[in-house]
Enzyme design. Sequence first.
Site, PDB file in Angstrom:
ATOM      1  CD  GLU A 178     -14.313  -3.767  -3.458  1.00 59.04           C
ATOM      2  OE1 GLU A 178     -14.744  -4.644  -4.103  1.00 59.04           O
ATOM      3  OE2 GLU A 178     -13.218  -3.298  -3.173  1.00 59.04           O
ATOM      4  CG  ASN A 205     -17.680  -3.036 -13.604  1.00 57.15           C
ATOM      5  OD1 ASN A 205     -17.043  -2.678 -14.197  1.00 57.15           O
ATOM      6  ND2 ASN A 205     -17.566  -4.307 -13.519  1.00 57.15           N
ATOM      7  N   PRO A 237     -14.331 -11.209 -10.665  1.00 56.85           N
ATOM      8  CG  PRO A 237     -14.823 -10.364  -8.570  1.00 56.85           C
ATOM      9  CD  PRO A 237     -14.644 -11.664  -9.345  1.00 56.85           C
ATOM     10  CG  HIS A 248      -1.978  -1.116   0.851  1.00 52.70           C
ATOM     11  ND1 HIS A 248      -1.931  -2.230   1.769  1.00 52.70           N
ATOM     12  CD2 HIS A 248      -3.200  -1.401   0.091  1.00 52.70           C
ATOM     13  CE1 HIS A 248      -2.873  -3.228   1.351  1.00 52.70           C
ATOM     14  NE2 HIS A 248      -3.711  -2.422   0.413  1.00 52.70           N
ATOM     15  CG  ASP A 254      -5.739  -2.085  -3.831  1.00 48.39           C
ATOM     16  OD1 ASP A 254      -5.050  -3.009  -4.076  1.00 48.39           O
ATOM     17  OD2 ASP A 254      -6.003  -1.881  -2.616  1.00 48.39           O
ATOM     18  CB  CYS A 255      -7.507  -4.545  -9.849  1.00 48.20           C
ATOM     19  SG  CYS A 255      -5.774  -4.367 -10.612  1.00 48.20           S
ATOM     20  N   PRO A 256      -7.526  -7.038  -7.852  1.00 52.67           N
ATOM     21  CG  PRO A 256      -9.444  -8.427  -7.869  1.00 52.67           C
ATOM     22  CD  PRO A 256      -8.853  -6.969  -7.790  1.00 52.67           C
TER      23      PRO A 256
END
Length: 286
Positions: free
Chosen positions: A108, A140, A165, A64, A158-160
């Site tokens: 989010e 989204n 999704p 972060h 800050d995406c997975p």
Amino acid sequence: MLTNSIWHETLHPNFGQYFSINQILYRTHTKHQDLMIFENETLGRILALDGIVQTTESDEFIYHEMMAHVPLLAHGNVRKVLIIGGGDGAMLRETSYHKNIEQITMVEIDSSVIELSKQYLPYHHAGSFHNPRCKIIIDNGVNFVQTTYDRFDVIISDCPDPIGPGESLYTSEFYQGCHKCLNPGGIFVAQSGVCFFQLNEAINNYQKLQHYFNDVGFYQASIPTYYGGIMTFAWASDDPILRQINTLNLMTRYNQTELNCRYYNPALHASSFTLPQYFLNALKTC
């Protein structure tokens, strides 16, 4: 999967890492994904989505701090920030430390991540959800950047990983929308995976971003629980000078913010754009 008190991450099909579980604090299948928060004796509380570690209490500060402070200090005059993802609240926390920022918008897709993080990951958000400068939107990310009329100085994705999704946050439609949302001189950053094992992911990001931004590159950090070596972060802007700022100027800006970082510092910022040769060679083929 969960076997007795051992949990195996499922990101890679042929290898991976495991975690012992002291206690499962919460597990559910939200509207979008499988979510589990559990405690590990060494790493503290861990958030996993669809079988993949997203963040741990022990080393989240590395991720972060580097995702937030590198673009914010490189820009030097940020007033409005957009965070895509980041439901655990830690990116809000780090961004909020910059007192010159007037508005932080976080988008989010899964409200359950926010609500459960508020309860079970208090050190991540550190109360930042209640900061009056922060605006939370459940949507989204692709839809938001394509339809908003707002403009931002820095966008942090800050995406997975591009699974479930999070997959839409690695598309040309998303990158085009982010470029549209940036003010002149703005910066976009996004996590691009552990480059030794996810090289194709970084290359795909690089190729797509080049269609919309004049200056595209990467910087890196070593985060222990993201298995496999250094993690790369995509960097995109229309101003190549922004990622060439010298250490003296960074030090001046850093001291003015009164940040108290555990990983980030101006010298590390400058050196983080130095990348391994195998990675550079792969980018040359694009």
